[in-house]
Design a protein around this motif. Structure first.
Motif, PDB file in Angstrom:
ATOM      1  N   SER A  53      15.323  50.967  45.325  1.00 42.14           N
ATOM      2  CA  SER A  53      15.839  50.451  44.322  1.00 42.14           C
ATOM      3  C   SER A  53      15.234  49.059  43.824  1.00 42.14           C
ATOM      4  O   SER A  53      15.414  48.049  44.524  1.00 42.14           O
ATOM      5  CB  SER A  53      17.215  50.252  44.670  1.00 42.14           C
ATOM      6  OG  SER A  53      18.001  49.702  43.593  1.00 42.14           O
ATOM      7  N   SER A  97      18.728  49.705  38.276  1.00 42.12           N
ATOM      8  CA  SER A  97      18.252  49.896  39.593  1.00 42.12           C
ATOM      9  C   SER A  97      18.919  51.340  40.136  1.00 42.12           C
ATOM     10  O   SER A  97      18.889  51.627  41.254  1.00 42.12           O
ATOM     11  CB  SER A  97      18.873  48.778  40.520  1.00 42.12           C
ATOM     12  OG  SER A  97      20.175  48.752  40.417  1.00 42.12           O
ATOM     13  N   THR A 149      11.882  57.124  42.183  1.00 47.33           N
ATOM     14  CA  THR A 149      12.725  57.077  42.972  1.00 47.33           C
ATOM     15  C   THR A 149      12.111  56.208  44.449  1.00 47.33           C
ATOM     16  O   THR A 149      12.833  55.767  45.220  1.00 47.33           O
ATOM     17  CB  THR A 149      13.565  58.171  43.477  1.00 47.33           C
ATOM     18  OG1 THR A 149      12.320  59.311  43.990  1.00 47.33           O
ATOM     19  CG2 THR A 149      14.348  58.857  42.514  1.00 47.33           C
TER      20      THR A 149
END
Length: 204
Positions: A53, A97, A149
């Motif tokens: 993130s 995020s 990701t």
């Protein structure tokens, strides 16, 4: 007799024994270094594969670097490349995020890849050129934003932007563009640093 007694003493050290001991001491650190290197490599692979993130400032920095590379190639890419990259970057920035699109949409991604690839080839009438390659790079980077990701996904995006910068330098070498290339290179290097900042140094 003295010579025989000297050869049979248990605490005597012959030159061959000393050499063997020294060789063993040299070999042991080498094995330890190899083991540490393998452990560090595994740790790096796990870190790149783990979900990531990004902080918002880093996210904005990477997206700005990508859009800058796309703008530098605006003169020789397909006309729809810039809107595509802008839409993909805006969608990813809006997500922040949060994770990217779920992997359940992989089939949709594959269809979009084929459609955009066909569009790129049609735009250049099937003739290979630097503009066609830059167009395909923009398509790849824009679609990659939908599945960013992991750390390796973001590194692929920055890598595509680096190749776009190289393509722009090869196609347009005017002196007035040099400051633009320098700023873009600074953005990309800063993005790479931000993606890897705070990591411990690898074991030697």
């Amino acid at each position: 007799v003295g010579a025989v007694w000297f050869m049979k003493r248990p605490d005597s050290t012959t030159p061959s024994a000393s050499i063997t001991a020294a060789a063993a001491q040299v070999i042991r650190p080498g094995k330890g270094s190899a083991a540490k290197g393998a452990t560090a490599s595994r740790a790096d692979a796990e870190r790149e594969a783990a979900p990531l993130s990004l902080p918002l400032p880093v996210l904005w920095l990477v997206l700005t670097a990508l859009l800058g590379a796309v703008l530098l190639n605006l003169h020789h890419t397909a006309i729809w490349c810039a809107p595509l990259a802008l839409i993909a970057a805006a969608w990813r920035a809006r997500s922040g995020s949060a994770p990217a699109a779920p992997r359940a949409l992989n089939a949709v991604r594959i269809i979009v890849v084929f459609v955009l690839t066909a569009g790129a080839l049609f735009s250049f009438r099937g003739h290979g050129s630097l503009g066609a390659a830059a167009t395909l790079l923009v398509v790849m980077a824009a679609l990659k934003l939908s599945e960013t990701t992991r750390l390796r996904d973001w590194l692929i995006v920055v890598g595509a932007a680096l190749f776009l910068l190289v393509a722009a330098c090869l196609d347009q070498q005017s002196l007035w563009r040099l400051p633009l290339y320098a700023v873009e290179l600074w953005l990309l290097c800063t993005s790479l640093y931000a993606l890897g900042a705070g990591d411990p140094a690898p074991a030697l």
